[in-house]
Structure formats: structure tokens, C-alpha cells
Scaffold this active site. Structure first.
Site, short mmCIF file in Angstrom:
data_model
loop_
_atom_site.label_atom_id
_atom_site.label_comp_id
_atom_site.label_asym_id
_atom_site.label_seq_id
_atom_site.Cartn_x
_atom_site.Cartn_y
_atom_site.Cartn_z
N ARG A 1 -15.22 27.54 33.42
CA ARG A 1 -14.48 28.80 33.44
C ARG A 1 -14.16 29.39 32.07
O ARG A 1 -14.35 30.59 31.86
CB ARG A 1 -13.18 28.66 34.26
CG ARG A 1 -13.38 28.15 35.69
CD ARG A 1 -12.16 28.24 36.56
NE ARG A 1 -11.81 29.61 36.85
CZ ARG A 1 -10.83 30.27 36.30
NH1 ARG A 1 -10.01 29.67 35.47
NH2 ARG A 1 -10.62 31.53 36.59
N TYR B 1 -12.69 25.98 41.40
CA TYR B 1 -13.84 26.36 40.58
C TYR B 1 -13.94 25.48 39.34
O TYR B 1 -14.33 25.93 38.27
CB TYR B 1 -13.77 27.86 40.22
CG TYR B 1 -13.62 28.72 41.45
CD1 TYR B 1 -14.64 28.82 42.37
CD2 TYR B 1 -12.42 29.39 41.72
CE1 TYR B 1 -14.49 29.58 43.54
CE2 TYR B 1 -12.25 30.15 42.87
CZ TYR B 1 -13.29 30.23 43.77
OH TYR B 1 -13.14 30.98 44.93
N GLY C 1 -9.22 30.80 48.43
CA GLY C 1 -9.81 29.58 47.88
C GLY C 1 -8.94 29.04 46.77
O GLY C 1 -8.25 28.02 46.91
N ARG C 2 -8.91 29.79 45.65
CA ARG C 2 -8.19 29.35 44.46
C ARG C 2 -6.75 28.95 44.75
O ARG C 2 -6.27 27.91 44.31
CB ARG C 2 -8.20 30.50 43.44
CG ARG C 2 -7.52 30.17 42.10
CD ARG C 2 -7.37 31.46 41.27
NE ARG C 2 -8.56 32.25 41.27
CZ ARG C 2 -9.57 32.13 40.40
NH1 ARG C 2 -9.51 31.28 39.43
NH2 ARG C 2 -10.64 32.92 40.50
N CYS D 1 -23.95 20.91 23.45
CA CYS D 1 -24.63 21.52 22.31
C CYS D 1 -24.69 23.04 22.43
O CYS D 1 -25.75 23.63 22.60
CB CYS D 1 -26.04 20.93 22.23
SG CYS D 1 -26.83 21.34 20.70
N GLU D 2 -23.53 23.67 22.44
CA GLU D 2 -23.41 25.13 22.50
C GLU D 2 -22.15 25.50 21.73
O GLU D 2 -21.11 24.88 21.94
CB GLU D 2 -23.19 25.60 23.95
CG GLU D 2 -24.29 25.28 24.91
CD GLU D 2 -25.24 26.44 25.18
OE1 GLU D 2 -24.95 27.59 24.81
OE2 GLU D 2 -26.30 26.15 25.76
N1 LLP Z 1 -14.22 34.97 50.28
C1 LLP Z 1 -15.35 35.32 49.66
C2 LLP Z 1 -16.37 36.04 50.41
C3 LLP Z 1 -15.55 34.99 48.31
O1 LLP Z 1 -16.67 35.36 47.69
C4 LLP Z 1 -14.56 34.27 47.62
C5 LLP Z 1 -14.74 33.89 46.21
C6 LLP Z 1 -13.39 33.91 48.31
C7 LLP Z 1 -13.26 34.27 49.64
C8 LLP Z 1 -12.28 33.11 47.69
O2 LLP Z 1 -11.71 33.79 46.63
P1 LLP Z 1 -10.42 33.16 45.89
O3 LLP Z 1 -9.28 33.19 46.86
O4 LLP Z 1 -10.76 31.80 45.49
O5 LLP Z 1 -10.20 34.04 44.71
N2 LLP Z 1 -15.72 31.15 39.88
C9 LLP Z 1 -14.72 32.19 39.74
C10 LLP Z 1 -14.27 32.72 41.08
C11 LLP Z 1 -15.42 33.18 41.94
C12 LLP Z 1 -14.98 33.57 43.33
C13 LLP Z 1 -16.14 33.76 44.22
N3 LLP Z 1 -15.79 34.18 45.55
C14 LLP Z 1 -13.57 31.66 38.91
O6 LLP Z 1 -13.62 30.50 38.50
O7 LLP Z 1 -12.62 32.38 38.63
#
Ligand code: LLP
Length: 416
Positions: free
Chosen positions: A309, A372, A272-273, A343-344
Site C-alpha cells: 500500500r 489489503y 472489506g477494509r 531492490c526498488e
Molecule cells: N465491493 C467491491 C465491488 C469492491 O471492488 C471493493 C473493493 C469492496 C466492495 C470493498 O471495499 P472496502 O470496503 O474494502 O473499501 N487495495 C486498495 C483497496 C482496493 C479496493 C478494491 N475494491 C487499498 O489497499 O486501499
């Protein structure tokens, strides 16, 4: 010395001040070029065997970005009915979507079943529920490989302390429950967690996961999850994630597995990221600069509601300052705490960070906000979720989401 935004030609000649006056701040700005190039990277990590990258759209589910992912030939994973609906709307065929939920009700599972979307169940309870809804069907199960990783304990999704996946010791029970409902487990998936800068923990998890995979017969696919990091400290020259090393080491492990298993199922991943983080920035305005007890604060309109984040995980995002459209870049720096308008007291983008001169009315650019960022926005203090625009490959600007309006917020409570 140039700012990163200038060096990378992120804006393709567009002026930040002009963008700010036309679209307002805070504003998410994306680069079509960068997002396309990262989608290409992940699509080609494994070339020796049947392989498909699933973009994990929780990182950023803007429809325009999903369409780009589709054009670049990646599939997607979804976490919710909402994400499945968006992916279908973006043009993904049901077989290009993988539903990887956690703790969902019958309604969401039924949506996937009705739309022929392959689903992974991540507990025995959810598997039983799925079996009751779809007896005789096909599904996947999510397995905890016992190795987790991530930039913060809140984003580690495997190992000893996690709500996700089925533990190795429960696999026999899962297979039994599947049989009771005549379900075929045709795939298995894992996800170790989010953001590691070296492939090592991912590779360690692969070793465990492929050992576990041998327990399953006739697998159609094995999905290794995502988590590849991006260099959030790029102004300090942090090195990017080494995709070539990943390809080399991962392929070695697949070679061994394929030999033992007898054939190569479809291998998949779920980044994802990596696909979107560097392709997005946030543009914000400095509304006040002040000293409190000797500490310098720059108060902006980029609150924790716009980018959660830093508050949620103490995450670092590089910040650049622009004054009258010129990047403020200097060797002389003073510590500044950049805050939002929420307000935090935890509403901080960074604390005591050495920064060049920063004044009221300057613009700030928060880097690496494409993942994200918007997808975790919220309307606390009844602030409006920002607009999103994209700098297209030809340098033109496309608005890809309107700023939320007060009318929309009020209308949602008009329940009589
Ligand atoms: N697959 C599953 C089952 C997941 O739960 C996730 C992310 C991904 C793939 C993708 O992961 P990535 O490649 O994006 O690391 N909000 C947090 C990250 C939470 C990720 C949740 N799951 C942040 O901003 O760092």
C-alpha cells in the site's frame, strides 16, 4: 505514555520478541476480538429493513478470518473463482456468496453458475456472455451511480473515469440484452470506491442509485457496496468512521425509497477494509540503520512485497518501535525513512517521518495492516510470503498461515 499496541492490549500479554523468535519476521498478526467486533458493526448498520452485510473478502481472505465472518453472520462477496472456492471451503452456502467480478472468462462465470452463486455482471458484454451460459437464469447488474470516492484515484470505482459498472445511459440496453436471454435481473449493485472517512460521498451515491433503482421492477436485492474508512492516523487521534451517522442517514433514504417502491427488497453492503484493517498488524525487524547524505534510513524486512500500500498509493500506516520488547515512545523525534529489503527505491513504508530512536535489531509494528495487506503480498526478489498468526480472544496464539517456502516456489516451476 504507552504505545498503541500496549494501550489497545492488542497482544493480550504476549511478548513481541517471543512471537518474533517463534514465528519469525515479517509476520502478520491479527486480533480475533477486533475482527469480531468490526464484523458485528457492519452486520448491524441497517436494522429497520431486511439487510445483510457482505464482507468483501478481497481485503483479507485468510480461511480463519472467513470462518469468523461466517460465525458473525455476515455473508461475503467474491471477485474471482479463487475467492468463491475459499468461501465455499470456509463454510459459506452458495446463497451467502455474491460474485461481483470484472472482465472474467466463461470458466469463472460457469463456476458460479454450476455452484448456484448469484453473479453481478458489470458490462453489457459480460451480461451477454452470462446470458449465453445461463439462459433463463437470474443475475444482478452493477451500475455506476455517477458518484465515486476513495483515498486515491486508483481505488475510485464509480464516477466518470472507471472501468467498473454499467453507465446509467446503458441501462436500457442492459435490460434488452437480459430479455433476449430470458435473464431476470433480480438485483442491482454499486460500489463507489474505497476509503472515505465521512459518509457523504456514499450517501450522495445512494441518492443516485435509489433513483436509478426505480427503473427496475420486482428487485429482490439492492447492494450498496462498501468503502467505509478506518483511521490510519490513529497515533494523531484521527476520529473513526461514524457508523451511527451512516445508519441514520442511510435509513432516512431507505424510508423514502421503500415508500415509493412499494416494498423493501433485501438491502446489502460490501465492506472489506472496515472489517479487518484495524484487526491486523505487521511485525518486522530492523536489519540496518544508516545515514545517506544526511537522511536517516531504517532498513527492515517489511518490504513492498509484504505491504504494497505505501508504495502503490503513498498510503500512511502508523509505525511503532520496540526495543528489547519495550515500546520506544518519546517526545523527541527525528525524521526517519523506513524501508524494506526489496531492490526498488520505492520500497518505503514511510519517508522522513518523525520517529523515536530506532536501532538495528529493534522490532517495528506496522498498524492497520489487516486489510489489503497479506491479500496483496507477492514474491518479488524471490522473497517468501509471510506467515500469519492470530491472537485469540482467550490470549492464545493460533498460526493461521505458514510462511511460504522456497520449495513451494521452486515446485511451481517444475513443469516437465
Ligand atoms: N465491493 C467491491 C465491488 C469492491 O471492488 C471493493 C473493493 C469492496 C466492495 C470493498 O471495499 P472496502 O470496503 O474494502 O473499501 N487495495 C486498495 C483497496 C482496493 C479496493 C478494491 N475494491 C487499498 O489497499 O486501499
Amino acid at each position: 505514555m504507552k504505545s498503541f499496541i500496549e494501550q489497545s492490549n492488542f497482544l493480550k500479554g504476549n511478548s513481541l520478541e517471543k512471537i518474533a523468535s517463534e514465528y519469525g519476521t515479517p509476520l502478520y498478526i491479527y486480533s480475533e476480538d477486533i475482527i469480531r467486533s468490526r464484523m458485528k458493526d457492519v452486520a448491524n448498520v441497517i436494522t429497520k429493513y431486511p439487510y445483510k452485510a457482505n464482507y468483501s473478502c478481497k481485503a483479507n481472505s485468510n480461511l480463519t478470518i472467513l470462518k469468523i465472518a461466517h460465525e458473525e453472520g455476515v455473508n461475503c462477496d467474491a471477485m474471482s473463482e479463487g475467492e468463491m472456492r475459499l468461501l465455499l471451503k470456509a463454510g459459506f452456502a452458495p446463497e451467502e456468496i455474491f460474485f461481483v467480478p470484472n472482465n472474467v472468462d466463461n470458466k469463472e462465470l460457469q463456476f458460479a453458475i454450476d455452484n448456484n452463486i448469484m453473479t453481478s455482471l458489470d458490462s453489457i458484454d459480460q451480461l451477454r456472455r452470462y446470458g449465453e451460459l445461463n439462459p433463463g437464469g437470474k443475475c444482478a447488474i452493477r451500475i455506476n451511480p455517477g458518484v465515486g470516492a476513495g483515498h486515491h484515484e486508483k481505488v475510485v470505482t464509480a464516477g466518470k473515469n472507471t472501468k467498473f459498472a454499467i453507465a446509467e445511459e446503458d441501462i436500457d440496453e442492459a435490460i434488452k440484452v437480459a430479455k433476449e436471454h430470458n435473464l431476470t435481473i433480480c438485483g442491482i449493485n454499486q460500489h463507489v470506491g474505497s476509503l472515505y472517512m465521512k459518509p457523504d460521498p456514499f450517501l450522495a451515491a445512494i441518492d443516485q442509485f435509489l433513483r436509478i433503482a426505480m427503473k427496475f421492477e420486482n428487485l429482490e436485492f439492492i447492494d450498496f457496496g462498501g468503502g467505509y474508512g478506518i483511521p490510519y492516523h490513529k497515533l494523531d487521534d484521527e476520529a473513526p468512521f461514524d457508523m451511527e451517522e451512516l445508519t441514520r442517514e442511510w435509513t432516512k433514504r431507505l424510508d423514502k425509497f421503500v415508500e415509493e417502491y412499494g416494498y423493501a427488497p433485501l438491502f446489502k453492503s460490501e465492506p472489506g477494509r472496515y472489517c479487518v484493517a484495524e484487526g491486523g498488524i505487521i511485525l518486522g525487524r530492523v536489519n540496518a540503520v544508516k545515514y545517506n547524505n544526511g537522511n536517516k534510513y531504517a532498513g527492515t524486512d517489511v518490504g513492498m512485497n509484504v505491504l504494497a500500500r505505501p508504495t502503490l498509493y503513498d498510503s500512511w500506516h502508523d509505525i511503532e518501535v520496540f526495543s528489547n520488547d519495550n515500546a520506544v515512545v518519546s517526545d523527541e523525534k527525528t525524521p526517519v525513512t523506513v524501508t524494506g529489503n526489496i531492490c526498488e527505491s520505492g520500497d518505503k513504508l514511510c519517508k522522513d517521518r518523525p520517529m523515536p530512536e530506532i536501532k538495528t535489531e529493534d522490532l517495528i509494528v506496522v498498524l492497520d495492516a489487516g486489510a489489503y495487506g497479506y491479500s496483496m503480498c507477492y514474491s518479488y526478489n524471490t522473497r517468501l510470503k509471510p506467515a500469519e498468526i492470530m491472537i485469540m480472544s482467550d490470549g492464545s496464539i493460533k498460526k493461521i498461515r505458514n510462511r511460504e517456502t522456497f520449495e513451494e516456489i521452486f515446485a511451481s516451476m517444475d513443469c516437465e
